[in-house]
Design a protein around this motif. Sequence first.
Motif, short mmCIF file in Angstrom:
data_model
loop_
_atom_site.label_atom_id
_atom_site.label_comp_id
_atom_site.label_asym_id
_atom_site.label_seq_id
_atom_site.Cartn_x
_atom_site.Cartn_y
_atom_site.Cartn_z
N GLU A 1 -2.02 23.74 -8.27
CA GLU A 1 -1.49 23.96 -7.00
C GLU A 1 -0.15 22.93 -7.29
OE1 GLU A 1 -3.92 21.28 -7.57
OE2 GLU A 1 -5.58 22.96 -7.30
N SER A 2 0.85 23.36 -6.50
CA SER A 2 2.12 22.96 -6.54
C SER A 2 2.11 21.25 -6.16
CB SER A 2 3.20 23.55 -5.75
OG SER A 2 2.82 23.45 -4.36
N VAL A 3 2.87 20.46 -6.67
CA VAL A 3 2.95 19.07 -6.70
C VAL A 3 3.83 18.75 -5.31
CG1 VAL A 3 3.62 16.78 -7.43
CG2 VAL A 3 2.66 18.37 -8.96
N GLU A 4 3.16 18.17 -4.36
CA GLU A 4 4.13 17.84 -3.16
C GLU A 4 5.20 16.71 -3.31
OE1 GLU A 4 3.07 16.41 1.31
OE2 GLU A 4 1.57 16.01 -0.16
N ARG A 5 6.30 17.27 -2.83
CA ARG A 5 7.59 16.17 -3.47
C ARG A 5 7.86 15.83 -1.90
NH1 ARG A 5 8.82 20.53 -7.05
NH2 ARG A 5 10.64 20.85 -5.57
N LEU A 6 7.91 14.19 -1.70
CA LEU A 6 8.53 13.70 -0.81
C LEU A 6 9.70 12.65 -1.07
CD1 LEU A 6 4.82 12.74 0.66
CD2 LEU A 6 6.44 14.25 1.49
N PRO A 7 10.37 12.12 -0.17
CA PRO A 7 11.58 11.26 -0.45
C PRO A 7 10.98 9.97 -0.77
CG PRO A 7 11.68 12.08 1.80
CD PRO A 7 10.32 12.85 1.28
N ALA A 8 11.61 9.32 -1.75
CA ALA A 8 11.34 7.88 -1.89
C ALA A 8 12.50 7.00 -1.29
CB ALA A 8 11.21 7.64 -3.58
N ASN A 9 12.28 5.77 -1.00
CA ASN A 9 13.01 4.91 -0.14
C ASN A 9 14.42 4.47 -1.28
OD1 ASN A 9 11.65 5.25 2.18
ND2 ASN A 9 10.46 3.22 1.57
N GLU A 10 14.01 4.31 -2.38
CA GLU A 10 15.09 3.85 -3.41
C GLU A 10 15.57 5.13 -4.21
OE1 GLU A 10 13.69 0.60 -5.98
OE2 GLU A 10 12.75 -0.26 -4.15
N ALA A 11 17.13 5.42 -4.50
CA ALA A 11 17.66 6.39 -5.03
C ALA A 11 17.02 6.62 -6.18
CB ALA A 11 19.32 6.14 -5.16
N GLU A 12 16.88 5.63 -7.02
CA GLU A 12 16.34 5.78 -8.59
C GLU A 12 14.90 5.74 -8.77
OE1 GLU A 12 18.13 6.07 -11.39
OE2 GLU A 12 20.13 6.07 -10.23
N SER A 13 14.26 5.91 -7.48
CA SER A 13 12.53 5.71 -7.65
C SER A 13 12.00 7.08 -7.98
CB SER A 13 12.24 5.04 -6.52
OG SER A 13 10.75 4.92 -6.49
N LEU A 14 10.85 7.18 -8.85
CA LEU A 14 10.24 8.25 -8.87
C LEU A 14 8.87 7.92 -9.08
CD1 LEU A 14 10.12 11.24 -9.48
CD2 LEU A 14 10.66 11.02 -11.98
N GLN A 15 7.74 8.22 -8.55
CA GLN A 15 6.60 7.83 -8.50
C GLN A 15 5.66 9.09 -8.37
OE1 GLN A 15 4.61 6.23 -5.17
NE2 GLN A 15 3.69 4.50 -6.18
N LEU A 16 4.71 9.28 -9.08
CA LEU A 16 3.86 10.15 -9.15
C LEU A 16 2.39 9.76 -8.77
CD1 LEU A 16 3.04 13.52 -9.61
CD2 LEU A 16 2.52 12.64 -11.97
N HIS A 17 1.73 10.22 -7.67
CA HIS A 17 0.58 9.64 -7.14
C HIS A 17 -0.40 10.52 -7.50
CE1 HIS A 17 -2.28 7.65 -4.92
NE2 HIS A 17 -2.61 8.82 -4.21
N VAL A 18 -1.43 10.12 -8.09
CA VAL A 18 -2.79 10.84 -8.34
C VAL A 18 -3.73 10.64 -7.64
CG1 VAL A 18 -4.20 11.78 -10.33
CG2 VAL A 18 -1.81 10.98 -10.75
N GLY A 19 -4.31 11.32 -6.77
CA GLY A 19 -5.40 11.27 -5.95
C GLY A 19 -6.73 11.94 -6.26
N PRO A 20 -7.56 12.07 -5.53
CA PRO A 20 -8.80 12.86 -5.85
C PRO A 20 -8.59 14.15 -6.07
CG PRO A 20 -9.02 11.36 -3.83
CD PRO A 20 -7.55 11.57 -4.12
N LYS A 21 -9.44 14.90 -7.07
CA LYS A 21 -9.34 16.15 -7.29
C LYS A 21 -9.57 17.08 -5.88
CE LYS A 21 -11.74 19.44 -10.28
NZ LYS A 21 -12.80 19.43 -11.34
N GLN A 22 -8.64 18.04 -5.82
CA GLN A 22 -8.61 19.11 -4.71
C GLN A 22 -10.01 19.99 -5.26
OE1 GLN A 22 -4.89 21.01 -5.16
NE2 GLN A 22 -4.06 19.67 -3.46
N GLN A 23 -10.40 20.05 -3.62
CA GLN A 23 -11.70 21.01 -3.74
C GLN A 23 -11.33 22.54 -3.69
OE1 GLN A 23 -14.48 19.58 -4.85
NE2 GLN A 23 -13.79 17.56 -4.74
#
Length: 186
Positions: A164-186
């Motif tokens: 599936e595509s990775v959902e991309r959302l804005p971060a508060n800080e301009a230099e911030s990049l975070q990849l959140h790994v949640g539970p497996k999609q069913q």
Amino acid sequence: DVAKDTQLQIDLKNKDGKIADATEGARKAEEGTAKATAGIATAQEKAAEANKAAEHEKIERLKLEAKIAPRRITGEQRTKFAATCIAGNNRHIEVDAMLGVGDADDFAEDIARVLAGCGYNVTITKSMILIPTPRGMRMYAGSKRQEDAVAISDALSHSGIMQESVERLPANEAESLQLHVGPKQQ
């Protein structure tokens, strides 16, 4: 001569009886053969149905195993990711695993290793997100990290790491990049 004729007629009747008995025996044998052949055909049909059912069950079992199997990155996926991802040039990315989800933790570590192999400076964190719990992956990118976010997202998809595509959302800080790994999609 009458005695011979009489004996001949008796012998012929006996032979006719034996021929009739033999003919009846052959007919019964043919019926038995036909029944046996029909029984064999029925048994073969049942065996084919049983094989088809067993194959269907095997496919369903494999689907279920794949659904519940922990996510891991294969060597082939790692190679494809490295070939499609732009070099990180030691830019920072935080890979965050959902706390208490073993699958997410292991998968996040795999992803962190792949990103580090592409030159990113990776930090692994663990956090708890209560509501809503995102499934799969979610990326938070600051305004100056959008290019990295797109490149990583595309590499995850092209390598087969994410279906599936990775959902991309804005971060508060301009230099911030975070990849959140949640539970497996069913």
